[in-house]
Design a protein around this motif. Structure first.
Motif, PDB file in Angstrom:
ATOM      1  N   ARG A  25       2.538  -1.472  -1.264  1.00 34.83           N
ATOM      2  CA  ARG A  25       3.868  -1.967  -0.869  1.00 34.83           C
ATOM      3  C   ARG A  25       4.883  -1.678  -1.969  1.00 34.83           C
ATOM      4  O   ARG A  25       5.990  -1.213  -1.696  1.00 34.83           O
ATOM      5  N   GLU A  26       4.492  -1.899  -3.219  1.00 32.30           N
ATOM      6  CA  GLU A  26       5.390  -1.618  -4.346  1.00 32.30           C
ATOM      7  C   GLU A  26       5.654  -0.119  -4.481  1.00 32.30           C
ATOM      8  O   GLU A  26       6.673   0.280  -5.040  1.00 32.30           O
ATOM      9  N   GLY A  27       4.744   0.706  -3.980  1.00 34.62           N
ATOM     10  CA  GLY A  27       4.928   2.153  -4.009  1.00 34.62           C
ATOM     11  C   GLY A  27       5.829   2.666  -2.900  1.00 34.62           C
ATOM     12  O   GLY A  27       6.063   3.862  -2.788  1.00 34.62           O
ATOM     13  N   GLY A  28       6.335   1.765  -2.053  1.00 31.84           N
ATOM     14  CA  GLY A  28       7.271   2.155  -1.007  1.00 31.84           C
ATOM     15  C   GLY A  28       6.639   2.383   0.355  1.00 31.84           C
ATOM     16  O   GLY A  28       7.291   2.894   1.268  1.00 31.84           O
ATOM     17  N   PHE A  29       5.382   1.990   0.519  1.00 34.61           N
ATOM     18  CA  PHE A  29       4.677   2.157   1.787  1.00 34.61           C
ATOM     19  C   PHE A  29       4.395   0.798   2.403  1.00 34.61           C
ATOM     20  O   PHE A  29       4.449  -0.217   1.714  1.00 34.61           O
ATOM     21  N   PRO A  30       4.062   0.773   3.681  1.00 34.81           N
ATOM     22  CA  PRO A  30       3.587  -0.494   4.241  1.00 34.81           C
ATOM     23  C   PRO A  30       2.302  -0.910   3.502  1.00 34.81           C
ATOM     24  O   PRO A  30       1.538  -0.048   3.061  1.00 34.81           O
ATOM     25  N   PRO A  31       2.074  -2.203   3.332  1.00 37.95           N
ATOM     26  CA  PRO A  31       0.879  -2.629   2.598  1.00 37.95           C
ATOM     27  C   PRO A  31      -0.388  -2.127   3.290  1.00 37.95           C
ATOM     28  O   PRO A  31      -0.515  -2.201   4.499  1.00 37.95           O
ATOM     29  N   LEU A  32      -1.312  -1.603   2.487  1.00 40.56           N
ATOM     30  CA  LEU A  32      -2.597  -1.163   3.008  1.00 40.56           C
ATOM     31  C   LEU A  32      -3.524  -2.366   3.044  1.00 40.56           C
ATOM     32  O   LEU A  32      -3.946  -2.867   1.999  1.00 40.56           O
ATOM     33  N   LEU A  33      -3.805  -2.847   4.234  1.00 41.24           N
ATOM     34  CA  LEU A  33      -4.682  -4.000   4.411  1.00 41.24           C
ATOM     35  C   LEU A  33      -6.061  -3.490   4.799  1.00 41.24           C
ATOM     36  O   LEU A  33      -6.293  -3.075   5.933  1.00 41.24           O
TER      37      LEU A  33
ATOM     38  N   PHE B 127      -0.077   9.101  -1.024  1.00 41.31           N
ATOM     39  CA  PHE B 127      -0.417   8.300  -2.203  1.00 41.31           C
ATOM     40  C   PHE B 127      -1.918   8.307  -2.426  1.00 41.31           C
ATOM     41  O   PHE B 127      -2.703   8.569  -1.531  1.00 41.31           O
ATOM     42  N   ILE B 128      -2.277   8.032  -3.681  1.00 41.99           N
ATOM     43  CA  ILE B 128      -3.670   7.861  -4.083  1.00 41.99           C
ATOM     44  C   ILE B 128      -3.720   6.576  -4.900  1.00 41.99           C
ATOM     45  O   ILE B 128      -2.960   6.406  -5.855  1.00 41.99           O
ATOM     46  N   SER B 129      -4.593   5.684  -4.508  1.00 42.24           N
ATOM     47  CA  SER B 129      -4.733   4.419  -5.217  1.00 42.24           C
ATOM     48  C   SER B 129      -6.197   4.211  -5.585  1.00 42.24           C
ATOM     49  O   SER B 129      -7.083   4.419  -4.755  1.00 42.24           O
TER      50      SER B 129
ATOM     51  N   ILE C 193      -4.588  -6.855  -4.177  1.00 43.69           N
ATOM     52  CA  ILE C 193      -3.997  -5.966  -5.180  1.00 43.69           C
ATOM     53  C   ILE C 193      -3.660  -4.617  -4.556  1.00 43.69           C
ATOM     54  O   ILE C 193      -2.575  -4.075  -4.777  1.00 43.69           O
ATOM     55  N   ILE C 194      -4.571  -4.068  -3.747  1.00 36.75           N
ATOM     56  CA  ILE C 194      -4.314  -2.786  -3.076  1.00 36.75           C
ATOM     57  C   ILE C 194      -3.119  -2.918  -2.135  1.00 36.75           C
ATOM     58  O   ILE C 194      -2.250  -2.034  -2.085  1.00 36.75           O
ATOM     59  N   ALA C 195      -3.050  -4.000  -1.396  1.00 31.80           N
ATOM     60  CA  ALA C 195      -1.918  -4.211  -0.477  1.00 31.80           C
ATOM     61  C   ALA C 195      -0.603  -4.278  -1.244  1.00 31.80           C
ATOM     62  O   ALA C 195       0.399  -3.672  -0.837  1.00 31.80           O
ATOM     63  N   GLU C 196      -0.593  -4.986  -2.361  1.00 35.11           N
ATOM     64  CA  GLU C 196       0.637  -5.126  -3.144  1.00 35.11           C
ATOM     65  C   GLU C 196       1.050  -3.812  -3.801  1.00 35.11           C
ATOM     66  O   GLU C 196       2.228  -3.469  -3.816  1.00 35.11           O
ATOM     67  N   ILE C 197       0.084  -3.075  -4.335  1.00 31.05           N
ATOM     68  CA  ILE C 197       0.437  -1.833  -5.046  1.00 31.05           C
ATOM     69  C   ILE C 197       0.973  -0.787  -4.069  1.00 31.05           C
ATOM     70  O   ILE C 197       1.886  -0.045  -4.403  1.00 31.05           O
TER      71      ILE C 197
ATOM     72  N   GLU D  34      -0.788   6.733  -7.566  1.00 26.28           N
ATOM     73  CA  GLU D  34      -0.026   7.971  -7.664  1.00 26.28           C
ATOM     74  C   GLU D  34       0.741   8.156  -6.367  1.00 26.28           C
ATOM     75  O   GLU D  34       0.211   7.964  -5.292  1.00 26.28           O
ATOM     76  N   ASN D  35       1.972   8.545  -6.524  1.00 24.18           N
ATOM     77  CA  ASN D  35       2.869   8.717  -5.390  1.00 24.18           C
ATOM     78  C   ASN D  35       3.431  10.143  -5.446  1.00 24.18           C
ATOM     79  O   ASN D  35       4.612  10.331  -5.705  1.00 24.18           O
TER      80      ASN D  35
END
Length: 145
Positions: free
Chosen positions: A108-116, A63-65, A102-106, A14-15
Protein backbone atom coordinates in the motif's frame (compact mmCIF):
# COMPACT_ATOMS: atom_id res chain seq x y z
CA UNK A 1 5.41 -22.72 24.02
CA UNK A 2 6.25 -19.10 24.73
CA UNK A 3 6.75 -16.34 22.19
CA UNK A 4 9.63 -14.25 23.51
CA UNK A 5 9.82 -11.84 20.60
CA UNK A 6 8.92 -11.13 16.99
CA UNK A 7 10.90 -9.01 14.56
CA UNK A 8 11.62 -8.13 10.96
CA UNK A 9 14.96 -9.68 9.98
CA UNK A 10 14.92 -8.40 6.41
CA UNK A 11 12.45 -6.37 4.35
CA UNK A 12 12.72 -5.34 0.73
CA UNK A 13 10.28 -3.57 -1.58
CA UNK A 14 11.24 -2.73 -5.14
CA UNK A 15 9.01 -0.66 -7.34
CA UNK A 16 10.75 -0.85 -10.76
CA UNK A 17 7.77 0.14 -12.86
CA UNK A 18 4.62 1.78 -11.70
CA UNK A 19 2.48 2.18 -14.80
CA UNK A 20 -1.26 2.58 -14.32
CA UNK A 21 -2.65 -0.93 -14.18
CA UNK A 22 -5.91 -1.48 -16.00
CA UNK A 23 -5.97 -5.23 -15.43
CA UNK A 24 -5.46 -7.46 -12.43
CA UNK A 25 -1.71 -8.14 -12.09
CA UNK A 26 -0.30 -11.66 -11.83
CA UNK A 27 1.21 -12.28 -8.43
CA UNK A 28 3.79 -14.98 -7.79
CA UNK A 29 3.89 -15.74 -4.08
CA UNK A 30 6.58 -17.71 -2.26
CA UNK A 31 6.52 -18.95 1.31
CA UNK A 32 9.34 -20.63 3.20
CA UNK A 33 9.72 -21.60 6.84
CA UNK A 34 12.86 -22.40 8.77
CA UNK A 35 13.89 -22.93 12.38
CA UNK A 36 17.26 -22.90 14.10
CA UNK A 37 18.24 -23.45 17.73
CA UNK A 38 19.22 -20.22 19.45
CA UNK A 39 22.81 -19.95 20.69
CA UNK A 40 21.62 -19.50 24.28
CA UNK A 41 19.98 -22.95 24.32
CA UNK A 42 17.34 -23.45 27.03
CA UNK A 43 14.81 -24.66 24.47
CA UNK A 44 15.06 -21.40 22.50
CA UNK A 45 14.50 -21.44 18.74
CA UNK A 46 14.38 -18.78 16.08
CA UNK A 47 11.63 -19.48 13.58
CA UNK A 48 11.78 -17.60 10.29
CA UNK A 49 8.85 -17.02 7.95
CA UNK A 50 9.90 -15.78 4.52
CA UNK A 51 7.30 -14.27 2.22
CA UNK A 52 8.06 -13.09 -1.29
CA UNK A 53 5.70 -11.55 -3.83
CA UNK A 54 6.31 -10.46 -7.40
CA UNK A 55 3.56 -8.63 -9.30
CA UNK A 56 3.63 -8.45 -13.10
CA UNK A 57 1.29 -7.11 -15.75
CA UNK A 58 1.87 -7.34 -19.48
CA UNK A 59 5.48 -8.52 -19.05
CA UNK A 60 6.23 -5.54 -16.78
CA UNK A 61 7.36 -6.07 -13.19
CA UNK A 62 5.23 -3.82 -11.01
CA UNK A 63 6.75 -4.65 -7.64
CA UNK A 64 8.85 -7.20 -5.80
CA UNK A 65 8.47 -7.60 -2.06
CA UNK A 66 10.46 -9.86 0.23
CA UNK A 67 10.01 -10.22 3.97
CA UNK A 68 11.93 -12.36 6.45
CA UNK A 69 9.88 -12.21 9.65
CA UNK A 70 11.12 -14.13 12.67
CA UNK A 71 10.13 -15.04 16.16
CA UNK A 72 12.04 -16.26 19.17
CA UNK A 73 10.22 -19.17 20.77
CA UNK A 74 10.86 -21.13 23.93
CA UNK A 75 9.62 -24.71 23.84
CA UNK A 76 9.53 -26.86 26.96
CA UNK A 77 8.27 -30.38 27.62
CA UNK A 78 7.87 -31.12 23.90
CA UNK A 79 8.46 -34.70 22.80
CA UNK A 80 11.36 -35.09 20.36
CA UNK A 81 9.07 -36.35 17.58
CA UNK A 82 6.82 -33.30 18.03
CA UNK A 83 9.57 -30.68 18.06
CA UNK A 84 9.93 -30.24 14.30
CA UNK A 85 6.17 -30.03 13.57
CA UNK A 86 5.80 -27.57 16.44
CA UNK A 87 8.58 -25.36 15.05
CA UNK A 88 7.53 -25.55 11.39
CA UNK A 89 3.73 -25.55 11.76
CA UNK A 90 2.56 -23.98 15.02
CA UNK A 91 5.20 -21.25 15.34
CA UNK A 92 4.76 -19.93 11.76
CA UNK A 93 1.00 -20.04 12.27
CA UNK A 94 1.47 -17.52 15.09
CA UNK A 95 3.83 -15.33 13.05
CA UNK A 96 1.77 -15.28 9.84
CA UNK A 97 -0.86 -12.63 10.71
CA UNK A 98 1.86 -10.12 11.57
CA UNK A 99 3.90 -10.85 8.44
CA UNK A 100 0.72 -10.64 6.33
CA UNK A 101 -0.02 -7.19 7.74
CA UNK A 102 3.52 -5.97 6.95
CA UNK A 103 3.23 -7.14 3.32
CA UNK A 104 -0.17 -5.44 3.00
CA UNK A 105 1.19 -2.18 4.41
CA UNK A 106 4.38 -2.14 2.34
CA UNK A 107 2.50 -2.72 -0.93
CA UNK A 108 0.00 0.00 0.00
CA UNK A 109 2.85 2.39 0.84
CA UNK A 110 4.38 1.52 -2.54
CA UNK A 111 1.30 2.93 -4.28
CA UNK A 112 -0.57 -0.33 -4.93
CA UNK A 113 -3.68 -1.82 -3.39
CA UNK A 114 -2.68 -3.76 -0.26
CA UNK A 115 -1.64 -7.33 -1.02
CA UNK A 116 -3.72 -9.46 1.32
CA UNK A 117 -2.21 -12.93 1.35
CA UNK A 118 -4.72 -15.74 1.82
CA UNK A 119 -4.36 -17.88 4.96
CA UNK A 120 -1.65 -20.53 4.66
CA UNK A 121 -2.05 -24.22 5.50
CA UNK A 122 1.23 -24.74 7.33
CA UNK A 123 0.52 -28.46 7.77
CA UNK A 124 0.41 -28.89 3.99
CA UNK A 125 3.52 -26.71 3.58
CA UNK A 126 5.37 -28.80 6.19
CA UNK A 127 4.37 -32.05 4.50
CA UNK A 128 5.55 -30.74 1.11
CA UNK A 129 8.92 -29.65 2.59
CA UNK A 130 9.25 -33.04 4.30
CA UNK A 131 8.59 -34.90 1.02
CA UNK A 132 11.12 -32.72 -0.85
CA UNK A 133 13.78 -33.32 1.82
CA UNK A 134 13.13 -37.07 1.80
CA UNK A 135 13.33 -37.17 -2.01
CA UNK A 136 16.58 -35.18 -1.98
CA UNK A 137 18.06 -37.49 0.64
CA UNK A 138 17.09 -40.62 -1.25
CA UNK A 139 18.35 -39.13 -4.52
CA UNK A 140 21.66 -38.31 -2.83
CA UNK A 141 22.13 -41.87 -1.59
CA UNK A 142 21.28 -43.39 -4.96
CA UNK A 143 23.96 -41.49 -6.85
CA UNK A 144 27.43 -43.03 -7.11
CA UNK A 145 30.23 -41.21 -5.34
Amino acid sequence: MRVLGQYVKDLSFENPGHPPVQTQPNIDLGIDVGATPHADGNGLYEVSLKLSAKATADQTVLFISELDYAGLFQLQNVAEDQLEPMLLIECPRLLFPFARRIIAEITREGGFPPLLIDPVDFVQLYQAQYRRAAAATSAGTDTPQ
